[in-house]
Scaffold this motif. Structure first.
Motif, PDB file in Angstrom:
ATOM      1  N   ARG A  52       0.873  -1.172   0.000  1.00 50.36           N
ATOM      2  CA  ARG A  52       0.000   0.000   0.000  1.00 50.36           C
ATOM      3  C   ARG A  52       0.910   1.222   0.000  1.00 50.36           C
ATOM      4  N   PRO A  53       0.372   2.417  -0.274  1.00 48.32           N
ATOM      5  CA  PRO A  53       1.246   3.587  -0.345  1.00 48.32           C
ATOM      6  C   PRO A  53       2.091   3.832   0.909  1.00 48.32           C
ATOM      7  N   ASN A  54       1.581   3.506   2.085  1.00 45.05           N
ATOM      8  CA  ASN A  54       2.298   3.816   3.316  1.00 45.05           C
ATOM      9  C   ASN A  54       2.656   2.609   4.167  1.00 45.05           C
ATOM     10  N   GLU A  55       2.368   1.398   3.677  1.00 47.02           N
ATOM     11  CA  GLU A  55       2.683   0.205   4.464  1.00 47.02           C
ATOM     12  C   GLU A  55       2.790  -1.017   3.569  1.00 47.02           C
ATOM     13  N   VAL A  56       3.346  -2.083   4.134  1.00 46.23           N
ATOM     14  CA  VAL A  56       3.451  -3.371   3.455  1.00 46.23           C
ATOM     15  C   VAL A  56       3.120  -4.451   4.471  1.00 46.23           C
ATOM     16  N   GLU A  57       2.433  -5.505   4.022  1.00 44.94           N
ATOM     17  CA  GLU A  57       2.093  -6.632   4.882  1.00 44.94           C
ATOM     18  C   GLU A  57       2.478  -7.935   4.202  1.00 44.94           C
ATOM     19  N   PHE A  58       2.996  -8.860   4.991  1.00 45.19           N
ATOM     20  CA  PHE A  58       3.293 -10.212   4.540  1.00 45.19           C
ATOM     21  C   PHE A  58       2.241 -11.110   5.150  1.00 45.19           C
ATOM     22  N   GLN A  59       1.492 -11.854   4.301  1.00 39.36           N
ATOM     23  CA  GLN A  59       0.392 -12.698   4.770  1.00 39.36           C
ATOM     24  C   GLN A  59       0.673 -14.160   4.444  1.00 39.36           C
ATOM     25  N   ASP A  60       0.517 -15.027   5.450  1.00 40.90           N
ATOM     26  CA  ASP A  60       0.674 -16.457   5.274  1.00 40.90           C
ATOM     27  C   ASP A  60      -0.360 -16.958   4.271  1.00 40.90           C
ATOM     28  N   LEU A  61       0.065 -17.739   3.276  1.00 40.79           N
ATOM     29  CA  LEU A  61      -0.859 -18.215   2.244  1.00 40.79           C
ATOM     30  C   LEU A  61      -1.878 -19.213   2.773  1.00 40.79           C
ATOM     31  N   LYS A  62      -1.492 -20.042   3.735  1.00 41.65           N
ATOM     32  CA  LYS A  62      -2.420 -21.059   4.240  1.00 41.65           C
ATOM     33  C   LYS A  62      -3.472 -20.483   5.175  1.00 41.65           C
ATOM     34  N   THR A  63      -3.066 -19.573   6.053  1.00 42.79           N
ATOM     35  CA  THR A  63      -3.990 -19.068   7.075  1.00 42.79           C
ATOM     36  C   THR A  63      -4.531 -17.678   6.794  1.00 42.79           C
ATOM     37  N   GLY A  64      -3.845 -16.911   5.939  1.00 44.08           N
ATOM     38  CA  GLY A  64      -4.250 -15.525   5.680  1.00 44.08           C
ATOM     39  C   GLY A  64      -3.817 -14.559   6.764  1.00 44.08           C
ATOM     40  N   ARG A  65      -3.147 -15.083   7.805  1.00 43.99           N
ATOM     41  CA  ARG A  65      -2.701 -14.226   8.910  1.00 43.99           C
ATOM     42  C   ARG A  65      -1.548 -13.339   8.481  1.00 43.99           C
ATOM     43  N   VAL A  66      -1.515 -12.142   9.034  1.00 50.70           N
ATOM     44  CA  VAL A  66      -0.397 -11.238   8.800  1.00 50.70           C
ATOM     45  C   VAL A  66       0.779 -11.738   9.631  1.00 50.70           C
ATOM     46  N   ILE A  67       1.902 -12.048   8.960  1.00 42.43           N
ATOM     47  CA  ILE A  67       3.075 -12.544   9.673  1.00 42.43           C
ATOM     48  C   ILE A  67       4.144 -11.477   9.827  1.00 42.43           C
ATOM     49  N   GLY A  68       4.013 -10.381   9.092  1.00 34.98           N
ATOM     50  CA  GLY A  68       4.982  -9.296   9.188  1.00 34.98           C
ATOM     51  C   GLY A  68       4.457  -8.037   8.542  1.00 34.98           C
ATOM     52  N   ARG A  69       5.023  -6.922   8.976  1.00 33.37           N
ATOM     53  CA  ARG A  69       4.598  -5.615   8.464  1.00 33.37           C
ATOM     54  C   ARG A  69       5.788  -4.691   8.302  1.00 33.37           C
ATOM     55  N   GLY A  70       5.516  -3.628   7.603  1.00 30.94           N
ATOM     56  CA  GLY A  70       6.492  -2.549   7.488  1.00 30.94           C
ATOM     57  C   GLY A  70       5.776  -1.269   7.131  1.00 30.94           C
ATOM     58  N   ASP A  71       6.521  -0.172   7.216  1.00 33.24           N
ATOM     59  CA  ASP A  71       5.938   1.115   6.835  1.00 33.24           C
ATOM     60  C   ASP A  71       6.832   1.781   5.802  1.00 33.24           C
TER      61      ASP A  71
END
Length: 98
Positions: A52-71
Protein backbone atom coordinates in the motif's frame (compact mmCIF):
# COMPACT_ATOMS: atom_id res chain seq x y z
CA UNK A 1 24.71 -8.57 -9.48
CA UNK A 2 22.40 -5.87 -8.09
CA UNK A 3 19.73 -3.82 -9.86
CA UNK A 4 22.13 -1.13 -11.15
CA UNK A 5 24.42 -3.78 -12.70
CA UNK A 6 27.16 -3.53 -10.07
CA UNK A 7 28.70 -6.76 -8.85
CA UNK A 8 28.93 -7.09 -5.07
CA UNK A 9 30.83 -10.12 -3.74
CA UNK A 10 28.95 -12.52 -1.48
CA UNK A 11 31.20 -13.35 1.45
CA UNK A 12 28.97 -15.84 3.17
CA UNK A 13 25.64 -17.63 3.25
CA UNK A 14 23.58 -18.13 6.38
CA UNK A 15 20.09 -18.26 7.77
CA UNK A 16 17.93 -15.28 8.63
CA UNK A 17 14.89 -15.38 10.91
CA UNK A 18 12.33 -13.25 9.08
CA UNK A 19 8.92 -12.93 10.76
CA UNK A 20 9.63 -15.97 12.95
CA UNK A 21 10.42 -18.15 9.92
CA UNK A 22 13.83 -19.20 8.60
CA UNK A 23 15.07 -17.97 5.26
CA UNK A 24 18.50 -18.33 3.60
CA UNK A 25 20.46 -15.06 3.37
CA UNK A 26 23.64 -13.78 1.72
CA UNK A 27 26.28 -11.83 3.67
CA UNK A 28 27.48 -8.81 1.67
CA UNK A 29 29.54 -6.58 4.00
CA UNK A 30 29.98 -3.88 1.31
CA UNK A 31 26.21 -3.28 1.30
CA UNK A 32 25.14 -0.36 3.46
CA UNK A 33 21.52 -1.56 3.79
CA UNK A 34 19.73 -4.84 4.37
CA UNK A 35 17.58 -5.73 1.37
CA UNK A 36 15.25 -8.63 0.73
CA UNK A 37 14.01 -10.18 -2.48
CA UNK A 38 10.22 -10.06 -2.35
CA UNK A 39 10.02 -12.96 -4.81
CA UNK A 40 12.36 -15.10 -2.67
CA UNK A 41 10.52 -14.13 0.53
CA UNK A 42 7.17 -15.24 -0.90
CA UNK A 43 8.66 -18.66 -1.70
CA UNK A 44 10.70 -19.15 1.49
CA UNK A 45 7.93 -17.90 3.80
CA UNK A 46 5.00 -19.31 1.79
CA UNK A 47 3.30 -15.92 1.85
CA UNK A 48 1.91 -13.13 -0.27
CA UNK A 49 2.91 -9.48 0.02
CA UNK A 50 0.44 -6.60 -0.08
CA UNK A 51 1.90 -3.18 -0.83
CA UNK A 52 0.00 0.00 0.00
CA UNK A 53 1.25 3.59 -0.35
CA UNK A 54 2.30 3.82 3.32
CA UNK A 55 2.68 0.20 4.46
CA UNK A 56 3.45 -3.37 3.45
CA UNK A 57 2.09 -6.63 4.88
CA UNK A 58 3.29 -10.21 4.54
CA UNK A 59 0.39 -12.70 4.77
CA UNK A 60 0.67 -16.46 5.27
CA UNK A 61 -0.86 -18.22 2.24
CA UNK A 62 -2.42 -21.06 4.24
CA UNK A 63 -3.99 -19.07 7.08
CA UNK A 64 -4.25 -15.53 5.68
CA UNK A 65 -2.70 -14.23 8.91
CA UNK A 66 -0.40 -11.24 8.80
CA UNK A 67 3.08 -12.54 9.67
CA UNK A 68 4.98 -9.30 9.19
CA UNK A 69 4.60 -5.62 8.46
CA UNK A 70 6.49 -2.55 7.49
CA UNK A 71 5.94 1.11 6.83
CA UNK A 72 7.02 3.53 4.14
CA UNK A 73 9.76 6.05 4.91
CA UNK A 74 11.95 7.98 2.48
CA UNK A 75 10.49 6.17 -0.55
CA UNK A 76 11.38 2.72 0.86
CA UNK A 77 9.48 0.11 2.83
CA UNK A 78 11.08 -0.58 6.21
CA UNK A 79 10.18 -3.89 7.83
CA UNK A 80 9.45 -4.02 11.53
CA UNK A 81 11.94 -5.98 13.58
CA UNK A 82 10.94 -9.47 14.67
CA UNK A 83 10.35 -8.46 18.27
CA UNK A 84 7.72 -5.91 17.17
CA UNK A 85 6.00 -7.92 14.46
CA UNK A 86 3.73 -10.35 16.27
CA UNK A 87 1.33 -12.20 14.00
CA UNK A 88 -1.98 -10.38 13.77
CA UNK A 89 -5.23 -11.82 12.53
CA UNK A 90 -6.44 -10.30 9.29
CA UNK A 91 -10.10 -9.45 8.98
CA UNK A 92 -11.85 -8.83 5.71
CA UNK A 93 -15.24 -7.16 5.79
CA UNK A 94 -17.54 -6.70 2.83
CA UNK A 95 -20.98 -5.37 2.21
CA UNK A 96 -23.34 -5.15 -0.68
CA UNK A 97 -26.00 -2.61 -1.47
CA UNK A 98 -29.44 -3.88 -2.54
Amino acid sequence: MIANGARIPIEGVGNLKLFEKNSPAFYLPQFTSNLISVKKATIDLDCQVVFRPNEVEFQDLKTGRVIGRGDSRNQLYHLQTAKNSNPIDSICLSSTAD
